[in-house]
Design an enzyme around this catalytic site. Structure first.
Site, mmCIF file in Angstrom:
data_model
loop_
_atom_site.group_PDB
_atom_site.id
_atom_site.type_symbol
_atom_site.label_atom_id
_atom_site.label_comp_id
_atom_site.label_asym_id
_atom_site.label_seq_id
_atom_site.Cartn_x
_atom_site.Cartn_y
_atom_site.Cartn_z
ATOM 1 N N ASP A 34 1.111 -1.331 0.254
ATOM 2 C CA ASP A 34 0.407 -0.009 -0.255
ATOM 3 C C ASP A 34 0.630 1.565 -0.622
ATOM 4 O O ASP A 34 1.439 1.243 1.307
ATOM 5 C CB ASP A 34 -0.965 -0.177 1.438
ATOM 6 N N GLU A 35 0.331 2.230 -0.917
ATOM 7 C CA GLU A 35 0.934 3.721 -0.445
ATOM 8 C C GLU A 35 2.669 3.089 -0.569
ATOM 9 O O GLU A 35 3.519 4.300 -0.337
ATOM 10 C CB GLU A 35 0.827 4.261 0.197
#
Length: 367
Positions: A34-35
């Site tokens: 994520d990210e």
């Protein structure tokens, strides 16, 4: 660093042993992804790794993809399916990934989130919709400073919005929703090409579909069990309704691609009327029947706020879930049972009660 991969493999092997000892199959591992912003891009180790150029990584922009691809392949060799969030998974080269992959889509539909979803389902992956403006339960129910929650992807996500979701045709939601600025948006599901004629986005291929839906409650700002239950219920019931039942009013998917906005007309008046009738049936079922079950189970679901106005000195009110009792009072006065058309002197305070009449919802002032 090879030590990184040795460490990850050791962790996975130890988790596998725990599963084996518990008699629980270890079939999927969610790596996060994520990210993945790229803080490693100036690392001397990474720059030396690229210069060595014996792993096919030609630039710092391919480092994230290489890491995810290698971990995914390692998991697949152990018979474990890899799962990850859509942004990290979007960096990979699909040809370097195992055949079996799960991706959770957390892209906002109003900002072309459907394009990521379509692209990854077309890879043949198991795509799980987790779109924040409708499936993040850490968002407030209503746009009010007294309602708990974040609002970076949508100002409010009430139970009706979750109920109204059309998950099999993400782009079609542009006909019924607005973006975070409460502005209409357009969703173009048709094939798009770049200047070189290469396809950059397009519709889902026939025969492919999303694997399912997932609701999220990111709990870093949730301080108690009752707050968690408030944020989850009753939205969880709407999630179940949409995940397990395809409504007749949902706009059928157009595999040739289509353009949707608030005047495109695919979500017809008849469909909207059918959706409203379905909602009324569900709302009545909750208010008259299901909430009392949650009360008996000790679940602190959100008791909705009341819609009310004073007309010609008389109080008129309604509630999202018929069957719940309402109370009103003059400011600092005694609470009284609401009756439609009761003569009052403004301002008054009004609230709803839980189905068991014990818990009270947030009160509002009516002038």
């Amino acid at each position: 660093m090879e030590s990184t991969y040795h460490f990850v493999e050791k962790v996975i092997d130890e988790i596998a042993k725990l599963h084996q000892a518990a008699g629980q199959p270890f079939t999927r591992y969610h790596i996060g992804a994520d990210e993945t912003a790229g803080a490693w891009k100036q690392s001397p180790q990474c720059l030396a790794f690229i210069a060595q150029n014996d792993k096919g990584v030609k630039s710092v922009d391919e480092l994230g993809a290489y890491f995810i691809e290698r971990i995914s392949t390692m998991l697949a060799a152990k018979g474990i399916e890899v799962a990850g969030w859509s942004d990290g998974m979007s960096h990979v080269r699909p040809e370097n990934m195992p055949a079996k992959v799960q991706s959770n889509i957390w892209d906002v539909i109003a900002y072309k989130g459907y394009e990521h979803a379509n692209r990854q389902v077309n890879y043949g992956w198991d795509v799980v919709l987790s779109n924040p403006e409708v499936l993040y339960f850490d968002f407030p129910y209503e746009a009010d400073p007294k309602e708990h929650g974040y609002y970076w992807a949508g100002r409010a996500t009430n139970s009706h919005k979750v109920f109204s979701f059309m998950p099999d045709n993400l782009a079609a939601n542009a006909e019924q929703w607005t973006d975070i600025q409460n502005q209409p948006f357009e969703a173009d599901d048709r094939i798009k090409l770049d200047e070189a004629g290469k396809k950059i986005s397009g519709p889902i291929e026939k025969g492919k579909s999303f694997r399912g839906l997932q609701g999220q409650l990111w709990s870093e700002s949730v301080r108690s069990d009752d707050t968690a239950e408030y944020m989850i219920f009753p939205r969880l019931l709407m999630l179940a309704e949409r995940a397990w039942h395809q409504a007749a009013w949902e706009v059928p998917y157009q595999y040739q691609g289509a353009l949707y906005n608030q005047s495109s007309g695919a979500f017809t008046l008849a469909m909207r009327d059918a959706q409203a009738k379905d909602w009324q049936q569900l709302a009545n079922t909750l208010g008259h029947k299901e909430f009392i079950k949650l009360d008996k189970a000790g679940i602190d679901y959100r008791v909705p706020t009341v819609g009310a106005e004073i007309r010609d000195g008389k109080l008129f009110a309604n509630i999202a879930y018929p069957g719940l009792k309402l109370e009103y009072r003059s400011l600092n006065g005694q609470w009284q049972t609401y009756q439609a058309g009761q003569a009052v002197i403004a301002p008054i305070e009004i609230r709803a009660l839980a189905a068991d009449s014990i818990r009270k919802g947030r009160s509002l002032i009516v002038n």
